[in-house]
Design a protein around this motif. Structure first.
Motif, mmCIF file in Angstrom:
data_model
loop_
_atom_site.group_PDB
_atom_site.id
_atom_site.type_symbol
_atom_site.label_atom_id
_atom_site.label_comp_id
_atom_site.label_asym_id
_atom_site.label_seq_id
_atom_site.Cartn_x
_atom_site.Cartn_y
_atom_site.Cartn_z
ATOM 1 N N ASP A 67 0.833 -1.217 0.000
ATOM 2 C CA ASP A 67 0.000 0.000 0.000
ATOM 3 C C ASP A 67 0.863 1.261 0.000
ATOM 4 O OD1 ASP A 67 -2.277 -1.503 -0.029
ATOM 5 O OD2 ASP A 67 -2.706 -1.306 2.118
ATOM 6 N N ASP A 68 1.890 1.259 0.842
ATOM 7 C CA ASP A 68 2.763 2.442 0.924
ATOM 8 C C ASP A 68 3.476 2.711 -0.395
ATOM 9 O OD1 ASP A 68 1.991 2.716 3.546
ATOM 10 O OD2 ASP A 68 3.822 1.851 4.400
ATOM 11 N N ALA A 69 3.781 1.644 -1.110
ATOM 12 C CA ALA A 69 4.483 1.799 -2.388
ATOM 13 C C ALA A 69 3.534 2.188 -3.515
ATOM 14 C CB ALA A 69 5.197 0.497 -2.742
ATOM 15 N N GLY A 70 2.226 2.119 -3.239
ATOM 16 C CA GLY A 70 1.245 2.474 -4.263
ATOM 17 C C GLY A 70 1.117 1.438 -5.358
ATOM 18 N N ILE A 71 1.512 0.209 -5.074
ATOM 19 C CA ILE A 71 1.413 -0.863 -6.068
ATOM 20 C C ILE A 71 -0.009 -1.412 -6.068
ATOM 21 C CG2 ILE A 71 2.211 -3.158 -6.730
ATOM 22 C CD1 ILE A 71 4.890 -2.483 -5.435
ATOM 23 N N LYS A 72 -0.662 -1.356 -7.192
ATOM 24 C CA LYS A 72 -2.006 -1.900 -7.333
ATOM 25 C C LYS A 72 -1.908 -3.298 -7.939
ATOM 26 C CE LYS A 72 -4.074 1.848 -5.891
ATOM 27 N NZ LYS A 72 -4.788 1.875 -4.600
ATOM 28 N N GLN A 73 -2.135 -4.294 -7.113
ATOM 29 C CA GLN A 73 -2.035 -5.658 -7.617
ATOM 30 C C GLN A 73 -3.323 -6.042 -8.338
ATOM 31 O OE1 GLN A 73 -0.619 -7.643 -3.806
ATOM 32 N NE2 GLN A 73 0.825 -8.485 -5.273
ATOM 33 N N PRO A 74 -3.207 -6.415 -9.594
ATOM 34 C CA PRO A 74 -4.411 -6.782 -10.351
ATOM 35 C C PRO A 74 -4.929 -8.148 -9.930
ATOM 36 C CG PRO A 74 -2.457 -7.147 -11.676
ATOM 37 C CD PRO A 74 -1.988 -6.507 -10.397
ATOM 38 N N ALA A 75 -6.150 -8.432 -10.332
ATOM 39 C CA ALA A 75 -6.729 -9.751 -10.081
ATOM 40 C C ALA A 75 -6.167 -10.729 -11.101
ATOM 41 C CB ALA A 75 -8.248 -9.688 -10.180
ATOM 42 N N GLY A 76 -5.425 -11.712 -10.616
ATOM 43 C CA GLY A 76 -4.817 -12.687 -11.512
ATOM 44 C C GLY A 76 -5.774 -13.819 -11.852
ATOM 45 N N GLU A 77 -5.727 -14.271 -13.112
ATOM 46 C CA GLU A 77 -6.544 -15.401 -13.572
ATOM 47 C C GLU A 77 -5.644 -16.409 -14.269
ATOM 48 O OE1 GLU A 77 -10.214 -15.937 -13.526
ATOM 49 O OE2 GLU A 77 -9.863 -14.573 -11.847
ATOM 50 N N THR A 78 -6.076 -17.648 -14.258
ATOM 51 C CA THR A 78 -5.301 -18.726 -14.868
ATOM 52 C C THR A 78 -6.235 -19.613 -15.679
ATOM 53 O OG1 THR A 78 -3.687 -18.761 -13.063
ATOM 54 C CG2 THR A 78 -3.885 -20.763 -14.394
ATOM 55 N N VAL A 79 -5.779 -20.040 -16.834
ATOM 56 C CA VAL A 79 -6.525 -21.023 -17.619
ATOM 57 C C VAL A 79 -5.733 -22.332 -17.616
ATOM 58 C CG1 VAL A 79 -7.457 -21.643 -19.876
ATOM 59 C CG2 VAL A 79 -7.596 -19.280 -19.078
ATOM 60 N N LEU A 80 -6.366 -23.381 -17.128
ATOM 61 C CA LEU A 80 -5.757 -24.716 -17.129
ATOM 62 C C LEU A 80 -6.080 -25.403 -18.449
ATOM 63 C CD1 LEU A 80 -4.442 -27.214 -15.704
ATOM 64 C CD2 LEU A 80 -6.758 -27.801 -14.929
ATOM 65 N N ILE A 81 -5.056 -25.842 -19.130
ATOM 66 C CA ILE A 81 -5.225 -26.639 -20.351
ATOM 67 C C ILE A 81 -4.650 -28.014 -20.042
ATOM 68 C CG2 ILE A 81 -4.713 -26.825 -22.815
ATOM 69 C CD1 ILE A 81 -4.206 -23.766 -22.733
ATOM 70 N N GLN A 82 -5.490 -29.026 -20.125
ATOM 71 C CA GLN A 82 -5.084 -30.358 -19.652
ATOM 72 C C GLN A 82 -5.623 -31.425 -20.593
ATOM 73 O OE1 GLN A 82 -6.848 -32.080 -15.898
ATOM 74 N NE2 GLN A 82 -4.752 -31.762 -15.158
ATOM 75 N N SER A 83 -4.754 -32.356 -20.945
ATOM 76 C CA SER A 83 -5.201 -33.462 -21.796
ATOM 77 C C SER A 83 -5.998 -34.458 -20.969
ATOM 78 C CB SER A 83 -3.999 -34.150 -22.445
ATOM 79 O OG SER A 83 -3.176 -34.736 -21.443
ATOM 80 N N LYS A 84 -6.963 -35.075 -21.624
ATOM 81 C CA LYS A 84 -7.810 -36.032 -20.912
ATOM 82 C C LYS A 84 -7.210 -37.436 -20.899
ATOM 83 C CE LYS A 84 -12.054 -33.453 -21.846
ATOM 84 N NZ LYS A 84 -13.413 -33.468 -22.465
ATOM 85 N N GLN A 134 -1.555 -17.665 -18.062
ATOM 86 C CA GLN A 134 -1.815 -16.743 -16.960
ATOM 87 C C GLN A 134 -1.956 -15.315 -17.479
ATOM 88 O OE1 GLN A 134 1.764 -18.123 -14.900
ATOM 89 N NE2 GLN A 134 0.483 -18.821 -13.201
ATOM 90 N N PHE A 135 -2.818 -14.543 -16.809
ATOM 91 C CA PHE A 135 -3.032 -13.145 -17.195
ATOM 92 C C PHE A 135 -3.666 -12.393 -16.029
ATOM 93 C CE2 PHE A 135 -6.567 -15.782 -18.639
ATOM 94 C CZ PHE A 135 -7.676 -15.140 -18.112
ATOM 95 N N ASP A 136 -3.719 -11.085 -16.174
ATOM 96 C CA ASP A 136 -4.323 -10.227 -15.148
ATOM 97 C C ASP A 136 -5.555 -9.542 -15.714
ATOM 98 O OD1 ASP A 136 -2.269 -10.797 -13.347
ATOM 99 O OD2 ASP A 136 -1.020 -9.143 -14.092
ATOM 100 N N MET A 137 -6.528 -9.297 -14.848
ATOM 101 C CA MET A 137 -7.705 -8.533 -15.244
ATOM 102 C C MET A 137 -7.374 -7.047 -15.202
ATOM 103 S SD MET A 137 -10.122 -10.710 -15.894
ATOM 104 C CE MET A 137 -11.466 -9.523 -16.014
ATOM 105 N N GLY A 171 -9.418 -18.341 -10.817
ATOM 106 C CA GLY A 171 -8.770 -17.143 -10.284
ATOM 107 C C GLY A 171 -9.719 -16.461 -9.317
ATOM 108 N N GLY A 172 -9.254 -15.400 -8.697
ATOM 109 C CA GLY A 172 -10.082 -14.734 -7.704
ATOM 110 C C GLY A 172 -11.396 -14.227 -8.262
ATOM 111 N N ALA A 173 -11.359 -13.577 -9.420
ATOM 112 C CA ALA A 173 -12.566 -13.010 -10.014
ATOM 113 C C ALA A 173 -13.526 -14.099 -10.497
ATOM 114 C CB ALA A 173 -12.192 -12.084 -11.169
#
Length: 750
Positions: A67-84, A134-137, A171-173
């Motif tokens: 917070d003091d550094a003013g860093i805004k952490q975005p909401a991270g999301e992940t897509v799992l790609i998996q063979s069956k 992986q990506f951020d919102m 992901g969180g969202a």
């Protein structure tokens, strides 16, 4: 009618007398207070608890650095790609095509940023069958749930095009979105159901619409006023949705209880032949005082939550304390004014098939039941104490093996929710990948050679120590001289193993690497760390909270009844009630005994916050019944009855209102036991079971049996305590002269 002049004293009596004489003014002041509280609270807005700042220790330190550094952490999301199946791997063309399609699809939504391919970040599982995009919102992380749907739809579209692969987002969202869709209305419907359930039970108890509406109206207005006050207070002590829901539960419970106590006594005095004014004064001097004693005791119990140092608990404690105080004030001020205004019209709107005569007959049957029970209890008090206490101790026994922990997703929601299945698959393929630890590194110069070397060594040793299997990701914020290090923990959703991995990072890896750089801070946070720190802080607050609540409740009982014996037995009986509730919780939710009967599952643990929460809530609420019953027993004793006769009279004459109040509480709490979340089920079942035990076994068997065994020693007060302030019961009026004595145990309509 032959009424004598009744002299009363005390705060409750004076407040009730003033309100009855200035009834329109009392009602007007109450309405103005409720409107002003709501208006000012709405204008001020509510400040909610910041999850990152609600804990002490490393989690809090890390949040403050960011917070003091003013860093805004975005909401991270992940897509799992998996063979069956094992034939398709991440190196295959089909798999690569799916990865490319996912990257293109999510970027095409315009809602995301910093999209990374698993071939660049090496987020491919050891067996080669799973990979993570992986990506951020974009935008504020707190509102990401409102923008994630197009991304979820894009990923779903790619899944349709690649049937041989499993393509799922987490992901969180996305988790919040799925929870909201599945359970968003669940909790709200339970809250809304509480009012009609309480009203329905009151209609049966009173048999008249107006009389049934009074307790509900008092409870609702008290809740509305408190919601406004929460907005104002939140600027000093942040609030939360959880605190709001707990406030609603407690407000409905005590608001209805207090009104029942008051109205029951006023009706009883009217039926005894007293005029309206005298009946109100007696109700104010007796039930009004019991309400104040009970309310202050409940407030003290709720204040115990303020000693936890946890913002969420402090919010719940303060919100509950406020609604109890508001309901208490309303009960001894606006309620007598309304009763004075209504007079006999309180019986308006009588329900067919619940006529006065039928209501009286039903009440008589209830009285006969408790009279029969008491006849056995008082004839053999020692046997009754041994049997009742033995049963409760047996019920409480499983609590000795209680295991508490923050519930994992599958424990909280079960395996049926798709996001839970995705969560498990990610953790299986990438242990700890869905909930990595985060090391927040702050240095004077984050690019200094010794800092860079320490970061590289930390990354190496985190994997070499067995705390993580990687990949360990380091993101530098050069302008703020901060590095954010993401470390997947071995153990994943297995919290015991994950905590051991966290301890390795904190106690072994960090001191040997980052800890050697002078002036460098490196607190470790994350979901596992937050849960661990929360548990430690909560456990550290148990003793002070227990001590505060028990000691102050004991002192209040001692001052209110001027009896060392009554104060001690009050504490012991309440502890026994809470212990039995703990035992039921452990048996049902930890061991799974009879879990299917309440629509639950044996999840192997009790949610961490619940035992302390239940103790504070139950210790407060159980005092409602205890103060009301013991006050009636003491009143009968001061009129000259023998102790045994006073016990019989006190329990029988309060049985109706205690039963009605308990049924309402059990019904309202049981509604929360029907929710989908296991933690809410545990809370609902624990509260309902404890209230049921308290209103039946404790107040109907143990209390009269113990008091019968003690006899005149019930009123024992050592001479050296005689200097204590005299807060005993207001003077008891003599029975109305014009009415014949009622047969002992005869029941009056509630």
């Amino acid at each position: 009618m032959g009424n004598r002049d009744v002299r009363v004293r005390g705060l409750a009596a004076r407040a009730g007398g003033w309100s009855a004489r200035h009834r329109w003014a009392a009602v007007g002041i109450w309405v103005l207070f409720v409107v002003l509280a709501m208006g000012l609270g709405s204008a001020a807005g509510r400040v909610d608890v910041d999850e990152g700042n609600q804990l002490k220790g490393e989690t809090h330190t890390a949040a403050r650095i960011i917070d003091d550094a003013g860093i805004k952490q975005p909401a991270g999301e992940t897509v799992l790609i998996q063979s069956k199946d094992a034939t398709v791997t991440a190196t295959g063309s089909e798999f690569r095509a799916a990865v490319a399609d996912v990257v293109k699809a999510v970027e095409g939504t315009g809602k995301v940023t910093a999209v990374t391919s698993p071939y660049d970040t090496h987020t491919i599982s050891r067996d080669g069958r799973s990979a993570l995009v992986q990506f951020d919102m974009r935008g504020d992380a707190k509102t990401a749930v409102q923008r994630v749907e197009p991304v979820l739809n894009a990923v779903h579209g790619v899944q349709k095009a690649h049937g041989s692969l499993r393509i799922e987002e987490i992901g969180g969202a996305s988790m919040q979105k799925q929870y909201k869709d599945a359970f968003g209305d669940d909790f709200r419907q339970a809250e809304y159901s509480a009012v009609p359930v309480a009203l329905g039970i009151l209609l049966i108890a009173f048999g008249a619409l107006v009389a049934a509406l009074l307790p509900v109206a008092l409870a609702i207005t008290a809740i509305m006023a408190t919601m406004g006050l929460m907005g104002l207070v939140s600027h000093l002590q942040p609030m939360s949705d959880t605190a709001n829901s707990v406030m609603l539960l407690v407000g409905m419970a005590v608001g209805v209880d207090y009104c029942l106590f008051y109205l029951r006594r006023e009706r009883e005095e009217r039926l005894a032949g007293r005029d309206a004014g005298t009946a109100l004064r007696i109700a104010a001097a007796t039930s009004g005082r019991a309400i104040i004693v009970s309310g202050v005791t409940v407030c003290v119990a709720m204040a115990g939550m303020l000693f936890t140092g946890l913002a969420e608990f402090e919010a719940m404690g303060l919100a509950s304390l406020m609604v109890v105080a508001v309901a208490m004030v309303g009960s001894v001020t606006v309620l007598p004014a309304l009763l004075s205004l209504l007079g006999e019209r309180v019986e308006k709107g009588r329900i067919p098939f619940l006529s006065r005569r039928r209501g009286k007959r039903a009440a008589d049957e209830g009285s006969r039941f408790w009279t029969a029970v008491l006849r056995v209890v008082l004839a053999r008090p020692l046997v009754s104490v041994a049997v009742a206490a033995g049963v409760l101790l047996a019920v409480a026994a499983p609590a000795l093996g209680m295991k508490t922990q923050q519930l994992t997703l599958d424990q909280e929601f079960g395996k049926s929710l798709p996001i839970v299945q995705t969560y498990d698959r990610v953790n299986e393929a990438f242990p700890g990948g869905s909930e990595p630890a985060q090391v927040v590194v702050r240095a004077k110069d984050i690019n200094a050679p010794e800092v860079r070397q320490a970061l590289a060594e930390f990354k190496r040793q985190a994997i070499a120590s067995g705390a993580s299997r990687g990949p360990v990701d380091i993101r530098l914020h050069d302008g703020q001289n901060i590095a954010l290090v993401s470390v997947p923990l071995v153990g994943g959703s297995d919290m015991d193993r994950a905590v051991k991995s966290l301890d390795k990072l904190r106690d072994e890896v960090r001191p040997a690497t980052l800890g050697k750089v002078d002036g460098l801070q490196a607190p470790i946070t994350g979901q596992v760390a937050g849960n661990h720190d929360f548990n430690d802080q909560l456990l550290g607050s148990v003793v002070p909270v227990f001590a505060f609540v028990v000691v102050f409740a004991f002192l209040l009982m001692l001052l209110s009844f001027r009896s060392l014996t009554v104060a001690l037995t009050s504490i012991v009986l309440n502890l026994l009630s809470v212990g039995a509730a703990y035992g039921i919780l452990v048996a049902v939710f930890q061991h799974g005994w009879g879990a299917s009967l309440v629509g639950a599952a044996g999840v192997g643990a009790i949610v961490t916050w619940l035992p302390l929460f239940l103790f504070v809530i139950l210790f407060g609420l159980s005092m409602d019944y205890h103060v009301f019953v013991v006050s009636r027993i003491r009143e009968a004793r001061t009129r000259g009855r023998t102790t045994t006769d006073a016990i019989r009279h006190g329990v029988v004459t309060t049985a109706g209102v205690v039963t009605s109040a308990a049924v309402i509480m059990v019904a309202v709490f049981a509604i929360f036991g029907t929710l989908s979340m296991q933690s809410m089920k545990q809370m609902g079942v624990g509260l309902a079971a404890a209230v049921l035990i308290d209103a039946t076994v404790i107040r109907g068997v143990l209390l009269p049996a113990v008091m019968a065994l003690l006899g005149e020693r019930n009123w024992y007060l050592p001479k050296w305590l005689h200097r204590l302030p005299d807060l005993t019961h207001d003077e008891s009026p003599e029975p109305a002269a014009a009415q014949p004595a009622r047969e002992e145990g005869e029941r009056l309509p509630v």
